[in-house]
Design an enzyme around this catalytic site. Structure first.
Site, short mmCIF file in Angstrom:
data_model
loop_
_atom_site.label_atom_id
_atom_site.label_comp_id
_atom_site.label_asym_id
_atom_site.label_seq_id
_atom_site.Cartn_x
_atom_site.Cartn_y
_atom_site.Cartn_z
N LYS A 221 0.84 -1.21 0.00
CA LYS A 221 0.00 0.00 0.00
C LYS A 221 0.87 1.26 0.00
O LYS A 221 2.07 1.19 0.32
CB LYS A 221 -0.93 -0.02 1.21
CG LYS A 221 -0.20 0.01 2.56
CD LYS A 221 -1.15 -0.32 3.73
CE LYS A 221 -0.41 -0.29 5.05
NZ LYS A 221 -1.26 -0.80 6.15
N TYR B 199 16.31 30.10 8.98
CA TYR B 199 15.08 30.87 9.22
C TYR B 199 14.88 31.15 10.71
O TYR B 199 15.16 30.29 11.54
CB TYR B 199 13.87 30.11 8.71
CG TYR B 199 13.66 30.23 7.22
CD1 TYR B 199 13.42 31.47 6.63
CD2 TYR B 199 13.67 29.11 6.41
CE1 TYR B 199 13.21 31.57 5.26
CE2 TYR B 199 13.47 29.20 5.05
CZ TYR B 199 13.23 30.45 4.48
OH TYR B 199 13.03 30.54 3.14
C1 LIG Z 1 -0.55 -1.82 6.87
C2 LIG Z 1 -1.17 -3.10 7.25
C3 LIG Z 1 -0.39 -4.26 7.37
C4 LIG Z 1 1.13 -4.24 7.34
O1 LIG Z 1 1.60 -3.87 8.60
P1 LIG Z 1 3.17 -3.71 8.93
O2 LIG Z 1 3.20 -3.27 10.34
O3 LIG Z 1 3.69 -2.64 8.02
O4 LIG Z 1 3.81 -5.03 8.68
C5 LIG Z 1 -1.04 -5.47 7.59
N1 LIG Z 1 -2.40 -5.52 7.71
C6 LIG Z 1 -3.17 -4.41 7.64
C7 LIG Z 1 -4.63 -4.54 7.81
C8 LIG Z 1 -2.58 -3.16 7.43
O5 LIG Z 1 -3.35 -2.08 7.39
#
Ligand SMILES: *Cc1c(COP(=O)(O)O)cnc(C)c1O
Length: 367
Positions: free
Chosen positions: A44, A263
């Site tokens: 994702k 800044y």
């Molecule tokens: C993002 C996500 C994962 C992966 O989790 P990690 O901690 O990055 O391994 C797995 N299951 C769901 C439902 C997620 O939203």
């Protein structure tokens, strides 16, 4: 001046993604899995900012066949990168496109709510065919998924769906001794027991895999660990870093008399310092919260950020660097000396946010 070998013509910053390390991290997780259980990959948010197309292809080559994304558009991108055998699951449900578009593309939505289950049932009926999906039961995270009482209320309707997996998600797996892990496991098993029919199950993220075989079920869903983030906050990192991010020194200056840097005239220099301005700023995901906390590595030495992080640059103190520095030399922002988790700690955040913030400005190289 000669225009061949002209450093001014070279990119100012380079993000290297080591796909071989991603592959090794995947194989590491696969090796942890109990016999008969599969290991998916969570890609994702453009594979946590690293490039879903290249990462997904590298994982497919390691025989990964299950890919999780968050949205329909992400699924389209991943699908275009992969052969047809790849199965693509969409965590945020059957939204963002018509049900027909999901079916046409063979995308498998995770059904998180009663509304989504009703919608997918209607669609299955309309099509005259059970439509593939995952069902998400909430076991204590209270983010997405059916509440336990809703599982009881709707479980009869699951038989009208092609349920590939019933899943849940751990809230505290990065803390192996957190009591919530066992609580969620107990509830997941209890709810699974109440479901009639031989479903397959998916529970563990990266950290969940490391909690042991009890957490593995039929399909694990690692994300962060594939990208070199330590899944387990109190233990040494068993995964390999996959990112090298370097940016060039734009300018070097000696400050000999009291002055301020950056800044807001925020940082005061009293003793002489040598500073280097480096070509990365908050627009590149070098978060502004690294002001006063960040550091980069130059010539193997740790160089603290001085003054505020700007949009396109930072100033670092290079007084400690022994080698002769020149404009155009590289600063390591993420790499062997400074892992993603180290930058995250300095910024007061987690590695996930550092990676997904990296931005589009770097020249990207996949090795
Ligand atoms: C993002 C996500 C994962 C992966 O989790 P990690 O901690 O990055 O391994 C797995 N299951 C769901 C439902 C997620 O939203």
């Amino acid at each position: 001046m000669s225009t061949t070998n002209n450093r001014y013509a070279e990119p100012l910053s380079v993000l290297e993604v080591h796909l071989d390390a991603v592959a090794r991290n995947y194989l590491f997780f696969q090796k942890q899995m109990k016999k008969g259980a599969d290991c998916a990959a969570v890609v994702k948010a453009d594979a946590y900012g690293l490039g879903a197309v290249s990462v997904s292809r590298a994982l497919f080559e390691q025989n990964c066949r299950h890919f999780f994304v968050a949205t329909f558009d992400e699924a389209v991108q991943v699908q275009q990168a992969l052969p047809a055998e790849a199965l693509i699951y969409i965590l945020n449900g059957p939204s963002g496109a018509s049900a027909e578009d999901f079916a046409e593309n063979r995308f498998i939505p995770v059904l998180n709510t009663l509304g989504e289950i009703g919608y997918w049932n209607d669609f299955s009926r309309r099509r005259g065919k059970k439509q593939p999906c995952l069902i998400h039961m909430d076991t204590g995270m209270n983010r997405l998924g059916l509440a336990p009482e809703d599982v009881a209320r709707t479980k009869e309707s699951f038989s009208a769906l092609d349920v590939r997996y019933v899943m849940s998600h751990l809230a505290c797996a990065d803390e192996p001794n957190h009591p919530k892990n066992q609580e969620q496991l107990r509830l997941f098993k209890k709810l699974s027991g109440e479901l009639a029919g031989a479903f397959r199950y998916s529970f563990a993220n990266s950290a969940g895999i490391l909690l042991g075989a009890d957490f593995h079920f039929d399909l694990a869903r690692p994300g962060c660990g594939l990208y070199g983030i330590n899944p387990s906050i109190h233990q040494p990192n068993l995964l390999q870093g996959v990112v090298t991010l370097k940016a060039r020194i734009l300018q070097i200056r000696m400050i000999d008399s009291p002055a301020t840097v950056g800044y807001g005239a925020h940082y005061r220099v009293s003793s002489p310092v040598k500073c280097a301005t480096v070509s990365a700023g908050y627009a590149d995901g070098y978060l502004r919260s690294l002001t006063d906390h960040g550091s980069v590595f130059i010539g193997g030495e740790k160089c603290p950020v001085i003054g505020r992080v700007s949009m396109d640059s930072i100033v670092v103190d290079v007084t400690a660097v022994k080698q002769t520095l020149a404009e155009g030399d590289w600063a390591e922002i993420i790499g062997p000396h400074r892992l993603v988790d180290g930058v995250a700690k300095e910024a007061g955040t987690i590695g996930y946010e550092i990676l997904t913030s990296l931005g589009r400005r770097y020249k990207r190289v996949y090795t």
